[in-house]
Structures are given as C-alpha cells and as structure tokens.
Design a protein around this motif. Structure first.
Motif, mmCIF file in Angstrom:
data_model
loop_
_atom_site.group_PDB
_atom_site.id
_atom_site.type_symbol
_atom_site.label_atom_id
_atom_site.label_comp_id
_atom_site.label_asym_id
_atom_site.label_seq_id
_atom_site.Cartn_x
_atom_site.Cartn_y
_atom_site.Cartn_z
ATOM 1 N N ILE A 82 12.468 6.970 28.370
ATOM 2 C CA ILE A 82 13.464 7.685 29.172
ATOM 3 C C ILE A 82 14.825 7.235 28.658
ATOM 4 C CG2 ILE A 82 14.421 8.001 31.479
ATOM 5 C CD1 ILE A 82 11.461 7.128 32.392
ATOM 6 N N ASP A 83 15.533 8.119 27.990
ATOM 7 C CA ASP A 83 16.843 7.774 27.439
ATOM 8 C C ASP A 83 17.922 7.953 28.499
ATOM 9 O OD1 ASP A 83 16.108 7.084 24.797
ATOM 10 O OD2 ASP A 83 16.024 9.190 24.223
ATOM 11 N N LEU A 84 18.760 6.939 28.633
ATOM 12 C CA LEU A 84 19.949 7.025 29.478
ATOM 13 C C LEU A 84 21.139 6.941 28.536
ATOM 14 C CD1 LEU A 84 21.622 7.017 32.038
ATOM 15 C CD2 LEU A 84 21.123 4.579 32.314
ATOM 16 N N ALA A 85 21.697 8.100 28.203
ATOM 17 C CA ALA A 85 22.787 8.162 27.228
ATOM 18 C C ALA A 85 24.105 8.426 27.934
ATOM 19 C CB ALA A 85 22.507 9.258 26.201
ATOM 20 N N VAL A 86 25.129 7.688 27.532
ATOM 21 C CA VAL A 86 26.477 7.921 28.050
ATOM 22 C C VAL A 86 27.389 8.182 26.858
ATOM 23 C CG1 VAL A 86 26.058 6.430 30.043
ATOM 24 C CG2 VAL A 86 27.126 5.459 27.995
ATOM 25 N N PRO A 87 28.527 8.825 27.064
ATOM 26 C CA PRO A 87 29.459 9.049 25.953
ATOM 27 C C PRO A 87 29.847 7.728 25.292
ATOM 28 C CG PRO A 87 30.098 10.356 27.862
ATOM 29 C CD PRO A 87 29.013 9.427 28.324
ATOM 30 N N PHE A 88 30.011 7.766 23.985
ATOM 31 C CA PHE A 88 30.273 6.538 23.241
ATOM 32 C C PHE A 88 31.636 5.926 23.557
ATOM 33 C CE2 PHE A 88 27.228 7.557 19.451
ATOM 34 C CZ PHE A 88 26.156 7.446 20.314
ATOM 35 N N HIS A 89 32.494 6.655 24.256
ATOM 36 C CA HIS A 89 33.805 6.088 24.589
ATOM 37 C C HIS A 89 33.784 5.352 25.931
ATOM 38 C CE1 HIS A 89 34.020 10.198 26.479
ATOM 39 N NE2 HIS A 89 34.389 9.445 27.498
ATOM 40 N N THR A 90 32.584 5.139 26.469
ATOM 41 C CA THR A 90 32.484 4.468 27.758
ATOM 42 C C THR A 90 31.323 3.480 27.743
ATOM 43 O OG1 THR A 90 32.370 4.857 30.144
ATOM 44 C CG2 THR A 90 30.983 6.249 28.758
ATOM 45 N N ALA A 91 30.977 2.937 28.904
ATOM 46 C CA ALA A 91 29.860 1.997 29.039
ATOM 47 C C ALA A 91 28.937 2.496 30.134
ATOM 48 C CB ALA A 91 30.380 0.597 29.374
ATOM 49 N N VAL A 92 27.754 1.892 30.223
ATOM 50 C CA VAL A 92 26.819 2.245 31.288
ATOM 51 C C VAL A 92 27.055 1.306 32.468
ATOM 52 C CG1 VAL A 92 24.934 0.699 30.611
ATOM 53 C CG2 VAL A 92 24.409 2.880 31.719
ATOM 54 N N GLY A 93 26.804 1.788 33.677
ATOM 55 C CA GLY A 93 26.993 0.964 34.860
ATOM 56 C C GLY A 93 25.681 0.620 35.538
ATOM 57 N N ALA A 94 25.689 -0.435 36.339
ATOM 58 C CA ALA A 94 24.474 -0.844 37.040
ATOM 59 C C ALA A 94 23.986 0.252 37.979
ATOM 60 C CB ALA A 94 24.730 -2.133 37.814
ATOM 61 N N GLY A 95 24.904 1.041 38.527
ATOM 62 C CA GLY A 95 24.505 2.129 39.407
ATOM 63 C C GLY A 95 23.639 3.153 38.706
ATOM 64 N N GLN A 96 23.949 3.418 37.433
ATOM 65 C CA GLN A 96 23.142 4.358 36.654
ATOM 66 C C GLN A 96 21.744 3.803 36.390
ATOM 67 O OE1 GLN A 96 26.590 4.459 33.903
ATOM 68 N NE2 GLN A 96 26.024 6.612 33.579
ATOM 69 N N ILE A 97 21.664 2.482 36.237
ATOM 70 C CA ILE A 97 20.357 1.843 36.041
ATOM 71 C C ILE A 97 19.530 1.945 37.320
ATOM 72 C CG2 ILE A 97 19.184 -0.296 35.423
ATOM 73 C CD1 ILE A 97 20.808 0.858 33.125
ATOM 74 N N HIS A 98 20.162 1.655 38.444
ATOM 75 C CA HIS A 98 19.462 1.779 39.736
ATOM 76 C C HIS A 98 18.948 3.211 39.933
ATOM 77 C CE1 HIS A 98 19.884 -2.102 41.694
ATOM 78 N NE2 HIS A 98 21.174 -2.157 41.379
ATOM 79 N N GLN A 99 19.780 4.195 39.589
ATOM 80 C CA GLN A 99 19.386 5.591 39.749
ATOM 81 C C GLN A 99 18.184 5.927 38.878
ATOM 82 O OE1 GLN A 99 22.547 8.413 39.148
ATOM 83 N NE2 GLN A 99 21.180 10.185 39.209
ATOM 84 N N ALA A 100 18.187 5.414 37.639
ATOM 85 C CA ALA A 100 17.056 5.663 36.740
ATOM 86 C C ALA A 100 15.769 5.066 37.304
ATOM 87 C CB ALA A 100 17.348 5.085 35.358
#
Length: 366
Positions: A82-100
């Motif tokens: 399951i890929d969680l991709a974000v734009p390369f000009h930003t970072a991933v957040g813990a909230g996105q991990i929780h959602q996944a």
C-alpha cells in the motif's frame, strides 16, 4: 614499493566488532548492529528481503525516489504493498499513517525514508514511530542521509531495522554501511522462508555466523580500507561531538535557505515548509524558463568542487540541490554555492542580489 593503503595488518574480528560498537553508540541503540560490506543499498535491500514476503502487507511511504525503490523490492518479495505517496516538496505526517492503519488494519510492515537528500525533505520519525508502535507493525527506516545531520534514535522511536551509511552527513566512506536490528526483526527473518541465506544480501547469515557466535569469526574478508575509513569518521564525530555536527548541518540548511530566498532571480526553496526541509541538503526550484541542470553546469564551471547538483531524472529540469553535508556543512561551502548560483542566474539575465544573499546566509548561520 610501499603505500599507506597497501600491506596493512588484516582487520581482526575484534577490531571489526569494536567499530560496530561505535556505530551502536552513535545511534544510542542496544540493538544488534551489523556492518555490511557494501554501499547502503545492500542492507536496504537485504533487510526488506529478509523480513517481507507473501503474507506481508506493507505500508510504503513515498516522499522521494528511494521510497519508490522500496515499494518495488517489497512487491518483488511477494508482499502486498500500500503506497502512501505525498508530493516531493513536503513530508508525511503521523496523521496520514494513522489513517492508513485505519483503512488497512492488516498492515504489518512500514517502510520509510527519514531524510530524502534527493528531494530535500525530512519526515517526523519520532511521531510516526509512535503510530507504528501503537499499531504493532515492523518499522523499517532508511536513515542513510539523516544520520549525522539530525537525531537518529532507533530504540527511542521503535525502529526495528535502521539502515545508515557514512557517505553523507557523517563525512565517511560509501563502501560500507550498517543496520541496527531489533529482536522482533530477527524473529521475523527466522520465520520467513524466503529470507536470503548463503547470500551477500543475507542478514541471517550475519546473525547466525557472527552475532550468535560472539562476533569471533568474520563471514569473509572485510573491506579493510572502507572499515578503517568508517572508524576514522566515527572518531572525528566523537571528537567534535555529535550535537555540534548536527548543529553545523542545521546551520548550513538555514543559511542556504535564507541566502537562496534573498538572492532573488526567481530562485525559491523546493520544500515549502522550512520545518519539513532536511538539514542534509537544500533543494531549490529553478526560475521559470530556466533549466536547473544548465544553471548548475554554469555554476560549477567556476568551481567544480562546489556541492551543487541538479535533481535526478525529470527533476533535472526544475530542481537544484545544495548538498551541504559532511565536509561541506560549512559557511564557506554555503557562500560559495550561493555566489556561483548568483553568477549563473545573472548570466541568464535575471536580477540577483548576491550581497543581500550572503548577508542573509551569514545572519541565519546559528
């Protein structure tokens, strides 16, 4: 004929183990640390192939090109990815991990790059680690670029497989790398019938023939020069103090970002939020109508030793990288890079304020 690189006394198992212990101290970890005899792609791939396979459901975070590579390896192992991709000009957040995790509770493996030198962003591993620990997944971290530039704490963050390399912020060799391995990760490998065995990729070989044997007999002849270079760079970090080394990198990043912004000419930070920008390298977006690789070529014509490069692949058109890591985490390297970029932009007919850029960089240096 004699040469300082030749006819050296063979590196003993005890000496090899002592270098591993220094790496463990650098990472403040009680986990087993294995130094592998190749560039960091060796343990990065070996760790995935050892712990993932059919039946694995992996959350693969993509904030740059290495995340894409990890997804390819995971799929090749037979894992569901399951890929969680974000734009390369930003970072991933813990909230996105929780959602996944909420959407895919079957996830049992998480792969993440700490700092992406290729794109200039860095991810909040401490917060992400809390989410992964709460969910119970195995946590795999690429800290090759970040180690030495910002804190890397496998034990505190709940990282089960933490891969580092010395060639960036540590200022050491590219030919050897290391991975810290938790007991949970060793158990996952032992239970994986597809884990490499009797292979250069095999971490289990190191576990059974090196770690479990009390680190008395090496698997094969070590890369002597690279191991000695790794030891030397660890000694240099210890002498300066890790906190000071990291502070230099943070100052270099802040100075580069401030100087590039003040330089003008349409140059701007590629990573929008300074809090998400990696201290190991600063990426810049080239002005509209200007090709990044061409600007870098012009800048390097004045001094090929400057730590400048264009982005890789399609990013070569729009991204400039200032690789202020290791020996280049200095005011001189930052000022030299800004000066060369200013000249390259001026040659394109763009208005720049070099004096203002240098003042801003000096003021931002902590």
């Amino acid at each position: 004929m004699t040469h300082p690189f030749l006819d050296l006394t063979p590196l003993s198992a005890a000496h090899f183990a002592s270098i591993e212990d220094r790496v463990a101290r650098l990472l403040s970890t009680e986990q087993n640390v294995v130094i592998m005899q190749g560039e960091a792609l060796l343990p990065l791939e070996g760790a995935i192939r050892a712990t993932a396979g059919p039946g694995t459901t992996a959350l693969n975070v993509i904030t740059g090109p290495y995340g894409q590579t990890f997804g390819d390896w995971l799929r090749d192992c037979g894992a569901t990815v399951i890929d969680l991709a974000v734009p390369f000009h930003t970072a991933v957040g813990a909230g996105q991990i929780h959602q996944a995790f909420a959407e895919h509770p079957e996830i049992d493996f998480v792969s993440l790059v700490h700092a992406e030198a290729a794109t200039g962003n860095t991810n909040p591993v401490a917060e992400i680690g809390e989410a992964v620990k709460e969910h119970g997944a195995l946590f795999y971290l690429d800290a090759v670029a970040s180690v030495g530039a910002e804190p890397v704490l496998p034990d505190a963050w709940g990282v089960d497989l933490c891969v580092i390399g010395a060639q960036k912020a540590m200022g050491g060799p590219a030919g050897v790398s290391a991975v810290s391995v938790s007991e949970r990760a060793w158990a996952r490998m032992a239970a994986n019938p597809g884990a490499p065995r009797r292979s250069y990729l095999s971490l289990l070989d190191w576990k059974e023939r090196w770690v479990d044997g009390g680190r008395r007999t090496l698997l094969h002849a070590p890369a002597q020069l690279e191991m000695l270079a790794l030891e030397a760079c660890l000694e240099r970090i210890e002498a300066e103090g890790l906190e000071k080394v990291m502070a230099r990198h943070a100052s270099a990043a802040a100075a580069t970002r401030a100087g590039a912004t003040a330089l003008g000419g349409g140059l701007e930070p590629y990573v929008y939020d300074a809090a998400e920008a990696a201290p190991v390298a600063t990426t810049l977006r080239s002005p509209s109508g200007a090709v990044a690789s061409e600007l870098v070529a012009r800048a390097l014509a004045s001094d090929p030793a400057l730590p400048l490069s264009a982005g890789g692949g399609a990013l070569a058109k729009e991204m400039i990288r200032v690789n202020h890591y290791g020996a280049d985490a200095t005011p001189g390297a930052v000022r030299g890079s800004l000066t060369a970029l200013g000249a390259a932009l001026a040659e394109q007919g763009l208005d720049v304020d070099l004096a203002g850029a240098l003042r801003a960089a000096d003021a931002a240096w902590g």
